[in-house]
Design an enzyme around this catalytic site. Structure first.
Site, PDB file in Angstrom:
ATOM      1  NE  ARG A 164       1.247  -0.009  -4.559  1.00  0.00           N
ATOM      2  CZ  ARG A 164      -0.080  -0.005  -4.202  1.00  0.00           C
ATOM      3  NH1 ARG A 164      -1.036  -1.131  -3.693  1.00  0.00           N
ATOM      4  NH2 ARG A 164      -1.800   0.538  -4.747  1.00  0.00           N
ATOM      5  CB  SER A 235       3.677   6.024  -7.064  1.00  0.00           C
ATOM      6  OG  SER A 235       1.702   6.186  -7.384  1.00  0.00           O
ATOM      7  CD  GLU A 331       5.058   2.099  -5.558  1.00  0.00           C
ATOM      8  OE1 GLU A 331       4.196   2.651  -4.300  1.00  0.00           O
ATOM      9  OE2 GLU A 331       4.654   2.114  -6.306  1.00  0.00           O
TER      10      GLU A 331
HETATM   11  P1  FAD Z   1      10.963  -3.056 -13.038  1.00  0.00           P
HETATM   12  O1  FAD Z   1      11.455  -1.707 -13.096  1.00  0.00           O
HETATM   13  O2  FAD Z   1      12.105  -3.399 -14.546  1.00  0.00           O
HETATM   14  O3  FAD Z   1      12.105  -3.575 -11.833  1.00  0.00           O
HETATM   15  C1  FAD Z   1      11.757  -3.470 -10.268  1.00  0.00           C
HETATM   16  C2  FAD Z   1      12.083  -4.328  -9.348  1.00  0.00           C
HETATM   17  O4  FAD Z   1      12.046  -5.499  -9.621  1.00  0.00           O
HETATM   18  C3  FAD Z   1      13.315  -3.837  -9.232  1.00  0.00           C
HETATM   19  O5  FAD Z   1      14.084  -3.889  -8.386  1.00  0.00           O
HETATM   20  C4  FAD Z   1      14.073  -5.281  -9.958  1.00  0.00           C
HETATM   21  O6  FAD Z   1      15.946  -5.393  -9.967  1.00  0.00           O
HETATM   22  C5  FAD Z   1      12.703  -5.402  -9.458  1.00  0.00           C
HETATM   23  N1  FAD Z   1      13.131  -7.117 -10.761  1.00  0.00           N
HETATM   24  C6  FAD Z   1      12.315  -7.118 -11.935  1.00  0.00           C
HETATM   25  N2  FAD Z   1      12.551  -8.212 -12.628  1.00  0.00           N
HETATM   26  C7  FAD Z   1      11.939  -8.853 -11.486  1.00  0.00           C
HETATM   27  C8  FAD Z   1      12.789 -10.232 -11.552  1.00  0.00           C
HETATM   28  N3  FAD Z   1      11.838 -11.428 -12.738  1.00  0.00           N
HETATM   29  N4  FAD Z   1      13.136 -10.923 -10.882  1.00  0.00           N
HETATM   30  C9  FAD Z   1      13.634 -10.111  -9.840  1.00  0.00           C
HETATM   31  N5  FAD Z   1      13.487  -8.932  -9.957  1.00  0.00           N
HETATM   32  C10 FAD Z   1      13.212  -8.712 -10.685  1.00  0.00           C
HETATM   33  N6  FAD Z   1       2.984  -0.388  -9.838  1.00  0.00           N
HETATM   34  C11 FAD Z   1       1.476  -0.427  -9.212  1.00  0.00           C
HETATM   35  O7  FAD Z   1       1.849  -1.215  -8.217  1.00  0.00           O
HETATM   36  N7  FAD Z   1       0.333   0.212  -9.045  1.00  0.00           N
HETATM   37  C12 FAD Z   1       0.458   1.027  -9.921  1.00  0.00           C
HETATM   38  O8  FAD Z   1      -1.040   0.714 -10.349  1.00  0.00           O
HETATM   39  C13 FAD Z   1       1.186   0.894 -10.807  1.00  0.00           C
HETATM   40  N8  FAD Z   1       1.040   2.352 -12.165  1.00  0.00           N
HETATM   41  C14 FAD Z   1       2.120   2.351 -12.535  1.00  0.00           C
HETATM   42  C15 FAD Z   1       1.496   2.981 -13.565  1.00  0.00           C
HETATM   43  C16 FAD Z   1       3.156   4.154 -13.836  1.00  0.00           C
HETATM   44  C17 FAD Z   1       2.628   5.489 -15.143  1.00  0.00           C
HETATM   45  C18 FAD Z   1       4.353   3.464 -13.986  1.00  0.00           C
HETATM   46  C19 FAD Z   1       5.602   3.717 -14.682  1.00  0.00           C
HETATM   47  C20 FAD Z   1       4.413   2.233 -12.963  1.00  0.00           C
HETATM   48  C21 FAD Z   1       3.604   1.563 -12.682  1.00  0.00           C
HETATM   49  N9  FAD Z   1       4.053   1.118 -11.385  1.00  0.00           N
HETATM   50  C22 FAD Z   1       2.713   1.171 -10.944  1.00  0.00           C
HETATM   51  C23 FAD Z   1       5.242   0.954 -10.877  1.00  0.00           C
HETATM   52  C24 FAD Z   1       5.220  -0.469 -11.810  1.00  0.00           C
HETATM   53  O9  FAD Z   1       4.732  -0.578 -13.258  1.00  0.00           O
HETATM   54  C25 FAD Z   1       5.542  -1.839 -11.219  1.00  0.00           C
HETATM   55  O10 FAD Z   1       6.232  -2.119 -10.106  1.00  0.00           O
HETATM   56  C26 FAD Z   1       6.014  -2.723 -12.061  1.00  0.00           C
HETATM   57  O11 FAD Z   1       5.319  -3.652 -11.890  1.00  0.00           O
HETATM   58  C27 FAD Z   1       7.091  -3.145 -12.151  1.00  0.00           C
HETATM   59  O12 FAD Z   1       7.916  -4.098 -13.601  1.00  0.00           O
HETATM   60  P2  FAD Z   1       9.312  -3.633 -14.391  1.00  0.00           P
HETATM   61  O13 FAD Z   1       9.235  -5.068 -15.453  1.00  0.00           O
HETATM   62  O14 FAD Z   1       9.316  -2.086 -14.898  1.00  0.00           O
HETATM   63  O15 FAD Z   1       9.752  -3.421 -13.138  1.00  0.00           O
HETATM   64  P1  NAP Z   2      -6.746   8.269  -6.288  1.00  0.00           P
HETATM   65  O1  NAP Z   2      -8.123   6.605  -6.370  1.00  0.00           O
HETATM   66  O2  NAP Z   2      -6.650   9.223  -6.371  1.00  0.00           O
HETATM   67  O3  NAP Z   2      -6.883   7.941  -4.523  1.00  0.00           O
HETATM   68  C1  NAP Z   2      -5.436   8.389  -3.998  1.00  0.00           C
HETATM   69  C2  NAP Z   2      -5.035   7.292  -2.806  1.00  0.00           C
HETATM   70  O4  NAP Z   2      -5.920   7.359  -1.813  1.00  0.00           O
HETATM   71  C3  NAP Z   2      -5.128   6.463  -3.284  1.00  0.00           C
HETATM   72  O5  NAP Z   2      -3.536   5.770  -3.102  1.00  0.00           O
HETATM   73  C4  NAP Z   2      -5.235   4.879  -2.696  1.00  0.00           C
HETATM   74  O6  NAP Z   2      -4.496   4.172  -2.009  1.00  0.00           O
HETATM   75  C5  NAP Z   2      -5.847   5.268  -2.111  1.00  0.00           C
HETATM   76  N1  NAP Z   2      -7.767   5.201  -1.777  1.00  0.00           N
HETATM   77  C6  NAP Z   2      -8.739   5.342  -2.747  1.00  0.00           C
HETATM   78  N2  NAP Z   2      -9.499   5.486  -2.734  1.00  0.00           N
HETATM   79  C7  NAP Z   2      -9.772   4.277  -1.531  1.00  0.00           C
HETATM   80  C8  NAP Z   2      -9.934   3.179  -0.671  1.00  0.00           C
HETATM   81  N3  NAP Z   2     -11.504   3.369  -1.563  1.00  0.00           N
HETATM   82  N4  NAP Z   2      -9.928   2.339   0.232  1.00  0.00           N
HETATM   83  C9  NAP Z   2      -7.935   2.578   0.129  1.00  0.00           C
HETATM   84  N5  NAP Z   2      -7.456   3.434   0.205  1.00  0.00           N
HETATM   85  C10 NAP Z   2      -8.046   4.030  -1.063  1.00  0.00           C
HETATM   86  O7  NAP Z   2      -6.044   6.603  -6.579  1.00  0.00           O
HETATM   87  P2  NAP Z   2      -5.112   6.835  -8.388  1.00  0.00           P
HETATM   88  O8  NAP Z   2      -3.524   8.062  -7.789  1.00  0.00           O
HETATM   89  O9  NAP Z   2      -5.563   7.700  -9.517  1.00  0.00           O
HETATM   90  O10 NAP Z   2      -4.790   5.571  -8.258  1.00  0.00           O
HETATM   91  C11 NAP Z   2      -5.355   4.584  -8.308  1.00  0.00           C
HETATM   92  C12 NAP Z   2      -5.472   3.402  -8.068  1.00  0.00           C
HETATM   93  O11 NAP Z   2      -3.710   3.342  -8.725  1.00  0.00           O
HETATM   94  C13 NAP Z   2      -4.165   2.967  -6.395  1.00  0.00           C
HETATM   95  O12 NAP Z   2      -4.755   2.174  -6.447  1.00  0.00           O
HETATM   96  C14 NAP Z   2      -3.307   3.684  -7.163  1.00  0.00           C
HETATM   97  O13 NAP Z   2      -2.778   2.699  -5.848  1.00  0.00           O
HETATM   98  C15 NAP Z   2      -2.768   2.986  -8.255  1.00  0.00           C
HETATM   99  N6  NAP Z   2      -1.245   3.384  -8.923  1.00  0.00           N
HETATM  100  C16 NAP Z   2      -0.196   3.508  -8.791  1.00  0.00           C
HETATM  101  C17 NAP Z   2       0.647   3.879  -8.661  1.00  0.00           C
HETATM  102  C18 NAP Z   2       2.224   2.984  -8.602  1.00  0.00           C
HETATM  103  O14 NAP Z   2       2.912   3.534  -9.442  1.00  0.00           O
HETATM  104  N7  NAP Z   2       2.728   2.323  -7.652  1.00  0.00           N
HETATM  105  C19 NAP Z   2       0.513   4.536 -10.483  1.00  0.00           C
HETATM  106  C20 NAP Z   2       0.045   5.329 -10.440  1.00  0.00           C
HETATM  107  C21 NAP Z   2      -1.948   4.432 -10.231  1.00  0.00           C
HETATM  108  P3  NAP Z   2      -3.389   2.784  -2.797  1.00  0.00           P
HETATM  109  O15 NAP Z   2      -2.505   3.004  -4.224  1.00  0.00           O
HETATM  110  O16 NAP Z   2      -3.082   2.472  -1.700  1.00  0.00           O
HETATM  111  O17 NAP Z   2      -4.420   1.884  -3.618  1.00  0.00           O
END
Ligand code: FAD
Ligand code: NAP
Length: 335
Positions: A164, A235, A331
Protein backbone atom coordinates in the site's frame (compact mmCIF):
# COMPACT_ATOMS: atom_id res chain seq x y z
CA UNK A 1 -8.61 20.84 -23.56
CA UNK A 2 -8.35 22.29 -20.09
CA UNK A 3 -11.39 23.40 -18.16
CA UNK A 4 -10.79 25.95 -15.38
CA UNK A 5 -13.30 26.72 -12.65
CA UNK A 6 -12.90 29.14 -9.78
CA UNK A 7 -14.18 28.70 -6.22
CA UNK A 8 -15.28 25.15 -7.02
CA UNK A 9 -16.84 22.94 -4.35
CA UNK A 10 -14.92 19.70 -3.81
CA UNK A 11 -17.91 17.97 -2.21
CA UNK A 12 -18.61 15.89 -5.35
CA UNK A 13 -14.95 14.91 -5.54
CA UNK A 14 -14.35 13.12 -2.22
CA UNK A 15 -16.12 9.99 -1.00
CA UNK A 16 -15.88 11.04 2.66
CA UNK A 17 -18.37 13.79 1.77
CA UNK A 18 -16.30 16.65 3.23
CA UNK A 19 -17.03 20.23 2.20
CA UNK A 20 -13.96 22.07 0.86
CA UNK A 21 -13.28 24.59 -1.90
CA UNK A 22 -10.68 24.85 -4.65
CA UNK A 23 -9.76 28.40 -5.65
CA UNK A 24 -8.86 26.88 -9.04
CA UNK A 25 -10.13 23.50 -10.23
CA UNK A 26 -8.32 22.54 -13.45
CA UNK A 27 -9.65 19.53 -15.39
CA UNK A 28 -7.43 18.44 -18.27
CA UNK A 29 -7.73 15.86 -21.03
CA UNK A 30 -4.42 16.77 -22.68
CA UNK A 31 -0.97 16.45 -21.10
CA UNK A 32 0.73 19.17 -23.16
CA UNK A 33 -2.00 21.69 -22.35
CA UNK A 34 -1.82 20.81 -18.67
CA UNK A 35 1.98 21.22 -18.73
CA UNK A 36 1.60 24.63 -20.41
CA UNK A 37 -1.01 25.70 -17.90
CA UNK A 38 1.14 24.68 -14.94
CA UNK A 39 4.11 26.58 -16.44
CA UNK A 40 1.94 29.70 -16.65
CA UNK A 41 1.30 29.68 -12.91
CA UNK A 42 3.62 31.35 -10.42
CA UNK A 43 3.19 28.56 -7.86
CA UNK A 44 2.34 25.28 -9.66
CA UNK A 45 3.74 23.38 -6.66
CA UNK A 46 0.54 24.32 -4.78
CA UNK A 47 -1.31 21.77 -6.94
CA UNK A 48 -2.92 18.70 -5.48
CA UNK A 49 -4.20 16.01 -7.81
CA UNK A 50 -7.54 14.33 -7.30
CA UNK A 51 -8.91 11.22 -8.94
CA UNK A 52 -12.25 10.07 -7.57
CA UNK A 53 -11.32 11.25 -4.06
CA UNK A 54 -11.86 7.77 -2.60
CA UNK A 55 -8.65 7.78 -0.58
CA UNK A 56 -8.43 11.35 0.71
CA UNK A 57 -9.52 13.23 3.80
CA UNK A 58 -9.76 17.01 3.54
CA UNK A 59 -8.76 18.71 6.76
CA UNK A 60 -8.01 22.03 5.02
CA UNK A 61 -11.16 23.77 3.89
CA UNK A 62 -9.56 25.59 0.99
CA UNK A 63 -7.04 24.60 -1.68
CA UNK A 64 -5.27 26.94 -4.11
CA UNK A 65 -5.19 24.55 -7.04
CA UNK A 66 -6.76 21.13 -7.63
CA UNK A 67 -5.99 19.20 -10.81
CA UNK A 68 -8.19 16.42 -12.20
CA UNK A 69 -7.39 14.33 -15.25
CA UNK A 70 -9.90 13.37 -17.91
CA UNK A 71 -7.77 11.31 -20.30
CA UNK A 72 -9.33 7.86 -20.32
CA UNK A 73 -8.23 6.02 -23.45
CA UNK A 74 -7.09 2.39 -23.49
CA UNK A 75 -4.50 1.56 -26.19
CA UNK A 76 -2.96 -1.81 -26.98
CA UNK A 77 0.71 -0.99 -27.47
CA UNK A 78 2.08 -4.52 -27.75
CA UNK A 79 0.67 -8.01 -27.95
CA UNK A 80 2.09 -11.53 -28.05
CA UNK A 81 0.42 -14.95 -27.81
CA UNK A 82 0.84 -14.77 -24.02
CA UNK A 83 0.58 -11.13 -23.04
CA UNK A 84 -0.85 -7.77 -23.88
CA UNK A 85 0.59 -4.36 -22.94
CA UNK A 86 -1.96 -1.61 -22.47
CA UNK A 87 -1.48 2.13 -22.03
CA UNK A 88 -4.36 3.59 -20.05
CA UNK A 89 -5.16 7.26 -19.38
CA UNK A 90 -5.02 8.33 -15.75
CA UNK A 91 -8.60 9.57 -15.71
CA UNK A 92 -10.10 6.18 -16.61
CA UNK A 93 -12.34 4.79 -13.86
CA UNK A 94 -10.38 1.88 -12.38
CA UNK A 95 -13.23 -0.62 -12.31
CA UNK A 96 -14.29 0.20 -15.90
CA UNK A 97 -10.74 -0.69 -16.92
CA UNK A 98 -10.88 -3.96 -14.93
CA UNK A 99 -14.17 -4.82 -16.58
CA UNK A 100 -12.75 -4.04 -20.05
CA UNK A 101 -9.85 -6.45 -19.35
CA UNK A 102 -12.04 -9.21 -17.90
CA UNK A 103 -14.33 -9.04 -20.95
CA UNK A 104 -11.25 -9.76 -23.13
CA UNK A 105 -9.78 -12.42 -20.80
CA UNK A 106 -6.76 -10.26 -19.99
CA UNK A 107 -5.76 -11.44 -16.54
CA UNK A 108 -3.87 -9.94 -13.58
CA UNK A 109 -6.20 -7.32 -12.13
CA UNK A 110 -9.50 -9.25 -11.75
CA UNK A 111 -8.96 -9.60 -7.97
CA UNK A 112 -8.87 -5.80 -7.86
CA UNK A 113 -12.45 -5.61 -9.14
CA UNK A 114 -14.80 -3.02 -7.68
CA UNK A 115 -12.10 -0.83 -6.08
CA UNK A 116 -13.25 2.78 -6.41
CA UNK A 117 -11.03 5.39 -8.03
CA UNK A 118 -9.06 6.06 -11.17
CA UNK A 119 -6.25 4.35 -13.07
CA UNK A 120 -3.95 7.30 -12.28
CA UNK A 121 -4.32 6.76 -8.55
CA UNK A 122 -3.82 2.98 -8.66
CA UNK A 123 0.00 3.14 -8.52
CA UNK A 124 -0.04 5.71 -5.68
CA UNK A 125 -0.76 3.21 -2.93
CA UNK A 126 -0.17 0.14 -5.10
CA UNK A 127 -3.82 -0.82 -4.70
CA UNK A 128 -4.34 -4.32 -3.42
CA UNK A 129 -7.08 -6.76 -2.53
CA UNK A 130 -7.61 -10.51 -2.18
CA UNK A 131 -3.92 -11.34 -2.51
CA UNK A 132 -3.30 -9.22 -5.64
CA UNK A 133 -1.38 -5.97 -5.94
CA UNK A 134 -1.41 -3.70 -8.98
CA UNK A 135 2.41 -3.48 -8.93
CA UNK A 136 2.58 -6.99 -10.38
CA UNK A 137 1.03 -5.73 -13.62
CA UNK A 138 2.61 -2.26 -13.99
CA UNK A 139 5.36 -1.82 -16.58
CA UNK A 140 5.64 1.96 -16.72
CA UNK A 141 4.14 5.06 -15.13
CA UNK A 142 3.97 8.26 -17.23
CA UNK A 143 4.09 11.47 -15.21
CA UNK A 144 4.28 15.22 -15.49
CA UNK A 145 6.74 16.81 -13.08
CA UNK A 146 4.78 19.62 -11.44
CA UNK A 147 7.71 21.99 -10.82
CA UNK A 148 9.10 21.82 -14.38
CA UNK A 149 6.18 20.71 -16.54
CA UNK A 150 8.46 17.96 -17.96
CA UNK A 151 7.34 14.43 -18.80
CA UNK A 152 9.10 11.85 -16.62
CA UNK A 153 8.73 8.07 -16.98
CA UNK A 154 9.03 5.68 -14.05
CA UNK A 155 9.77 1.99 -14.51
CA UNK A 156 8.20 -0.50 -12.14
CA UNK A 157 11.43 -0.57 -10.14
CA UNK A 158 11.72 3.23 -9.99
CA UNK A 159 8.15 3.41 -8.72
CA UNK A 160 9.43 1.63 -5.57
CA UNK A 161 6.16 -0.15 -4.89
CA UNK A 162 5.60 -1.66 -1.46
CA UNK A 163 2.63 -2.75 0.65
CA UNK A 164 0.00 0.00 0.00
CA UNK A 165 2.87 2.33 -0.81
CA UNK A 166 5.04 3.69 -3.63
CA UNK A 167 7.59 6.39 -4.49
CA UNK A 168 4.64 8.58 -5.52
CA UNK A 169 2.85 8.23 -2.18
CA UNK A 170 6.06 9.17 -0.36
CA UNK A 171 6.71 12.13 -2.70
CA UNK A 172 3.32 13.80 -2.98
CA UNK A 173 2.79 17.02 -4.95
CA UNK A 174 5.78 16.36 -7.23
CA UNK A 175 4.40 14.27 -10.09
CA UNK A 176 1.05 13.99 -11.81
CA UNK A 177 0.48 10.50 -13.15
CA UNK A 178 -0.94 10.90 -16.65
CA UNK A 179 -0.98 7.29 -17.92
CA UNK A 180 -0.07 3.79 -16.76
CA UNK A 181 1.20 0.85 -18.83
CA UNK A 182 0.00 -2.59 -17.73
CA UNK A 183 1.24 -6.03 -18.78
CA UNK A 184 -1.57 -8.55 -18.52
CA UNK A 185 -1.60 -12.26 -19.19
CA UNK A 186 -3.79 -14.08 -21.67
CA UNK A 187 -3.79 -17.07 -19.31
CA UNK A 188 -6.02 -16.94 -16.25
CA UNK A 189 -4.69 -18.50 -13.02
CA UNK A 190 -7.26 -18.15 -10.24
CA UNK A 191 -5.86 -16.51 -7.10
CA UNK A 192 -8.11 -17.79 -4.31
CA UNK A 193 -5.89 -17.37 -1.25
CA UNK A 194 -8.46 -15.42 0.76
CA UNK A 195 -11.03 -17.33 2.82
CA UNK A 196 -14.04 -15.27 1.64
CA UNK A 197 -13.21 -16.08 -1.98
CA UNK A 198 -12.71 -19.79 -1.27
CA UNK A 199 -16.10 -19.84 0.41
CA UNK A 200 -17.83 -17.92 -2.39
CA UNK A 201 -16.32 -20.14 -5.10
CA UNK A 202 -16.51 -23.44 -3.17
CA UNK A 203 -19.27 -24.86 -5.38
CA UNK A 204 -17.50 -24.01 -8.65
CA UNK A 205 -15.51 -26.77 -10.28
CA UNK A 206 -14.34 -24.51 -13.09
CA UNK A 207 -13.45 -20.91 -12.17
CA UNK A 208 -13.03 -18.52 -15.07
CA UNK A 209 -12.01 -14.87 -14.98
CA UNK A 210 -15.60 -13.61 -15.21
CA UNK A 211 -16.73 -15.80 -12.30
CA UNK A 212 -13.81 -14.48 -10.27
CA UNK A 213 -14.81 -10.88 -10.93
CA UNK A 214 -18.45 -11.60 -10.10
CA UNK A 215 -17.47 -13.33 -6.84
CA UNK A 216 -15.32 -10.40 -5.74
CA UNK A 217 -17.98 -7.85 -6.58
CA UNK A 218 -20.55 -9.88 -4.62
CA UNK A 219 -18.34 -10.19 -1.52
CA UNK A 220 -17.36 -6.52 -1.60
CA UNK A 221 -20.97 -5.36 -2.03
CA UNK A 222 -21.91 -7.35 1.08
CA UNK A 223 -18.96 -6.32 3.23
CA UNK A 224 -18.23 -2.71 2.37
CA UNK A 225 -20.24 0.44 2.94
CA UNK A 226 -21.15 2.20 -0.30
CA UNK A 227 -19.72 5.76 -0.27
CA UNK A 228 -22.80 6.92 -2.20
CA UNK A 229 -24.84 6.00 0.89
CA UNK A 230 -22.42 6.76 3.72
CA UNK A 231 -19.24 8.82 3.50
CA UNK A 232 -16.02 6.80 3.81
CA UNK A 233 -12.67 6.26 2.13
CA UNK A 234 -12.35 2.50 2.56
CA UNK A 235 -9.73 1.27 5.03
CA UNK A 236 -8.48 4.20 7.04
CA UNK A 237 -5.45 2.28 8.34
CA UNK A 238 -2.90 -0.12 6.89
CA UNK A 239 -2.37 -3.55 8.39
CA UNK A 240 0.84 -3.20 10.44
CA UNK A 241 3.89 -5.27 9.54
CA UNK A 242 5.67 -6.29 12.73
CA UNK A 243 8.70 -8.45 13.51
CA UNK A 244 8.09 -12.08 14.39
CA UNK A 245 9.30 -11.70 18.01
CA UNK A 246 6.62 -9.11 18.63
CA UNK A 247 4.09 -11.37 16.85
CA UNK A 248 5.01 -14.27 19.14
CA UNK A 249 4.57 -12.05 22.22
CA UNK A 250 1.01 -11.22 21.13
CA UNK A 251 0.26 -14.85 20.18
CA UNK A 252 1.26 -16.01 23.67
CA UNK A 253 -1.38 -13.78 25.28
CA UNK A 254 -3.96 -13.87 22.46
CA UNK A 255 -3.58 -17.13 20.48
CA UNK A 256 -6.39 -16.18 18.04
CA UNK A 257 -4.56 -13.07 16.82
CA UNK A 258 -4.65 -13.14 12.96
CA UNK A 259 -1.11 -13.00 11.54
CA UNK A 260 0.06 -13.50 7.96
CA UNK A 261 3.77 -14.07 7.21
CA UNK A 262 5.24 -11.53 4.78
CA UNK A 263 8.93 -12.56 5.00
CA UNK A 264 11.03 -14.84 7.21
CA UNK A 265 11.38 -12.00 9.74
CA UNK A 266 8.08 -10.14 9.52
CA UNK A 267 4.34 -10.77 9.75
CA UNK A 268 1.28 -8.73 8.93
CA UNK A 269 -1.32 -8.39 11.69
CA UNK A 270 -4.92 -7.46 10.96
CA UNK A 271 -5.49 -3.83 11.93
CA UNK A 272 -9.24 -4.54 12.07
CA UNK A 273 -8.63 -7.17 14.76
CA UNK A 274 -6.39 -4.80 16.78
CA UNK A 275 -9.07 -2.09 16.63
CA UNK A 276 -11.80 -4.50 17.75
CA UNK A 277 -9.61 -5.77 20.60
CA UNK A 278 -9.38 -2.18 21.84
CA UNK A 279 -13.19 -2.04 22.08
CA UNK A 280 -13.89 0.20 19.08
CA UNK A 281 -16.35 -2.20 17.44
CA UNK A 282 -19.15 -0.05 15.95
CA UNK A 283 -18.13 2.97 18.07
CA UNK A 284 -19.61 6.37 17.23
CA UNK A 285 -18.66 9.85 18.43
CA UNK A 286 -20.89 12.61 17.10
CA UNK A 287 -20.85 12.51 13.31
CA UNK A 288 -18.02 10.01 13.06
CA UNK A 289 -17.83 6.28 13.68
CA UNK A 290 -16.40 2.88 12.89
CA UNK A 291 -18.47 1.00 10.37
CA UNK A 292 -20.37 -1.89 11.97
CA UNK A 293 -19.14 -4.53 9.47
CA UNK A 294 -15.67 -3.12 8.86
CA UNK A 295 -13.53 -1.92 11.78
CA UNK A 296 -10.99 -0.47 9.34
CA UNK A 297 -13.54 1.84 7.77
CA UNK A 298 -14.24 5.19 9.43
CA UNK A 299 -17.55 6.67 8.33
CA UNK A 300 -19.06 10.13 8.17
CA UNK A 301 -22.55 9.71 9.66
CA UNK A 302 -23.55 13.29 8.93
CA UNK A 303 -21.80 16.55 8.40
CA UNK A 304 -18.48 15.60 9.93
CA UNK A 305 -15.52 17.85 9.27
CA UNK A 306 -12.15 16.48 8.23
CA UNK A 307 -10.74 17.50 11.60
CA UNK A 308 -13.42 15.52 13.49
CA UNK A 309 -12.60 12.44 11.43
CA UNK A 310 -8.87 12.90 11.89
CA UNK A 311 -9.23 13.37 15.67
CA UNK A 312 -11.31 10.19 15.88
CA UNK A 313 -8.65 8.30 13.90
CA UNK A 314 -5.91 9.63 16.19
CA UNK A 315 -7.83 8.30 19.22
CA UNK A 316 -7.92 4.84 17.64
CA UNK A 317 -4.20 5.02 16.89
CA UNK A 318 -3.46 6.03 20.50
CA UNK A 319 -5.54 3.22 21.97
CA UNK A 320 -3.91 0.53 19.79
CA UNK A 321 -0.49 1.95 20.69
CA UNK A 322 -1.40 1.87 24.38
CA UNK A 323 -2.77 -1.68 24.31
CA UNK A 324 -0.32 -3.38 21.90
CA UNK A 325 2.58 -0.96 21.45
CA UNK A 326 1.86 -1.03 17.71
CA UNK A 327 1.60 2.20 15.71
CA UNK A 328 -1.23 2.09 13.16
CA UNK A 329 -0.35 3.96 9.97
CA UNK A 330 -3.00 5.94 8.12
CA UNK A 331 -3.67 4.67 4.62
CA UNK A 332 -5.89 7.61 3.65
CA UNK A 333 -4.11 10.73 2.30
CA UNK A 334 -4.71 13.72 4.53
CA UNK A 335 -4.80 17.18 2.92
P1 FAD B 1 -7.87 9.91 -4.82
O1 FAD B 1 -8.53 9.55 -3.55
O2 FAD B 1 -8.44 11.02 -5.60
O3 FAD B 1 -6.33 10.23 -4.52
C1 FAD B 1 -5.59 9.38 -3.69
C2 FAD B 1 -4.15 9.91 -3.64
O4 FAD B 1 -3.55 9.78 -4.91
C3 FAD B 1 -4.06 11.40 -3.31
O5 FAD B 1 -2.88 11.62 -2.58
C4 FAD B 1 -3.99 12.07 -4.67
O6 FAD B 1 -3.33 13.32 -4.63
C5 FAD B 1 -3.18 11.06 -5.44
N1 FAD B 1 -3.50 11.00 -6.86
C6 FAD B 1 -4.69 10.65 -7.42
N2 FAD B 1 -4.59 10.65 -8.76
C7 FAD B 1 -3.32 11.02 -9.05
C8 FAD B 1 -2.60 11.22 -10.26
N3 FAD B 1 -3.15 11.04 -11.46
N4 FAD B 1 -1.30 11.62 -10.17
C9 FAD B 1 -0.71 11.82 -8.97
N5 FAD B 1 -1.34 11.65 -7.80
C10 FAD B 1 -2.63 11.26 -7.84
N6 FAD B 1 -7.78 0.61 -1.92
C11 FAD B 1 -7.12 -0.56 -2.09
O7 FAD B 1 -5.88 -0.55 -2.27
N7 FAD B 1 -7.77 -1.76 -2.05
C12 FAD B 1 -9.10 -1.84 -1.86
O8 FAD B 1 -9.65 -2.94 -1.86
C13 FAD B 1 -9.83 -0.63 -1.66
N8 FAD B 1 -11.15 -0.65 -1.43
C14 FAD B 1 -11.83 0.50 -1.19
C15 FAD B 1 -13.21 0.44 -0.93
C16 FAD B 1 -13.92 1.62 -0.70
C17 FAD B 1 -15.40 1.54 -0.40
C18 FAD B 1 -13.25 2.87 -0.77
C19 FAD B 1 -14.03 4.15 -0.58
C20 FAD B 1 -11.90 2.95 -1.03
C21 FAD B 1 -11.17 1.75 -1.24
N9 FAD B 1 -9.80 1.77 -1.50
C22 FAD B 1 -9.11 0.60 -1.70
C23 FAD B 1 -9.06 3.04 -1.55
C24 FAD B 1 -9.13 3.75 -2.94
O9 FAD B 1 -10.21 3.29 -3.68
C25 FAD B 1 -7.85 3.56 -3.74
O10 FAD B 1 -6.74 4.04 -3.01
C26 FAD B 1 -7.91 4.28 -5.09
O11 FAD B 1 -6.77 3.98 -5.85
C27 FAD B 1 -8.02 5.80 -4.96
O12 FAD B 1 -8.30 6.31 -6.24
P2 FAD B 1 -8.86 7.78 -6.43
O13 FAD B 1 -8.87 8.07 -7.88
O14 FAD B 1 -10.13 7.94 -5.72
O15 FAD B 1 -7.71 8.62 -5.73
P1 NAP C 1 -10.58 -10.04 5.06
O1 NAP C 1 -10.64 -11.02 3.96
O2 NAP C 1 -11.67 -10.05 6.10
O3 NAP C 1 -9.17 -10.16 5.79
C1 NAP C 1 -8.85 -9.31 6.90
C2 NAP C 1 -7.41 -8.87 6.76
O4 NAP C 1 -6.58 -10.00 6.81
C3 NAP C 1 -7.20 -8.19 5.43
O5 NAP C 1 -6.86 -6.86 5.69
C4 NAP C 1 -6.11 -8.97 4.72
O6 NAP C 1 -4.94 -8.22 4.42
C5 NAP C 1 -5.70 -10.06 5.71
N1 NAP C 1 -5.78 -11.40 5.07
C6 NAP C 1 -6.86 -12.20 5.00
N2 NAP C 1 -6.54 -13.37 4.39
C7 NAP C 1 -5.24 -13.27 4.06
C8 NAP C 1 -4.33 -14.14 3.39
N3 NAP C 1 -4.71 -15.36 2.97
N4 NAP C 1 -3.07 -13.72 3.20
C9 NAP C 1 -2.66 -12.50 3.62
N5 NAP C 1 -3.48 -11.63 4.25
C10 NAP C 1 -4.75 -12.01 4.47
O7 NAP C 1 -10.48 -8.57 4.46
P2 NAP C 1 -11.61 -7.56 4.02
O8 NAP C 1 -11.63 -6.44 4.95
O9 NAP C 1 -12.87 -8.29 3.68
O10 NAP C 1 -10.99 -7.04 2.65
C11 NAP C 1 -10.80 -7.94 1.58
C12 NAP C 1 -9.69 -7.42 0.68
O11 NAP C 1 -10.07 -6.16 0.14
C13 NAP C 1 -8.38 -7.20 1.43
O12 NAP C 1 -7.32 -7.56 0.61
C14 NAP C 1 -8.38 -5.71 1.71
O13 NAP C 1 -7.07 -5.16 1.75
C15 NAP C 1 -9.15 -5.16 0.51
N6 NAP C 1 -9.85 -3.93 0.90
C16 NAP C 1 -9.12 -2.81 0.98
C17 NAP C 1 -9.73 -1.62 1.32
C18 NAP C 1 -8.93 -0.34 1.33
O14 NAP C 1 -9.51 0.72 1.40
N7 NAP C 1 -7.63 -0.42 1.25
C19 NAP C 1 -11.09 -1.58 1.62
C20 NAP C 1 -11.79 -2.77 1.56
C21 NAP C 1 -11.18 -3.96 1.21
P3 NAP C 1 -4.76 -7.25 3.15
O15 NAP C 1 -5.59 -6.07 3.47
O16 NAP C 1 -3.28 -6.98 3.19
O17 NAP C 1 -5.19 -7.97 1.94
Amino acid sequence: MIDIRYEASLLPYNTFGIQATAFILAEADDVAELAGYLRSLSKPDKAIVLGAGSNVLFVSQRFDLVVRLKMDSIEIINETDDHVILRVGAGKTWDDFVNWCVERNYSGIENLSNIPGTVGAAPIQNIGAYGAEVKDTIELVETLEIATGKIVMFSNQQSAFAYRDSFFKRNKKQYIITAVHFKLSKTFEPNVKYADLQLELAQDVHIDIKKMRRAIIKIRNHKLPNPAEIGNAGSFFKNPIIDNDKAQEIKKILPMAPFYPVSPKYSKISAAWLINQCGWNGAQEGNVGIHKWQPLVIVNYGNATGTEILNFAEKIIASVKNEFDIELEKEVNIY
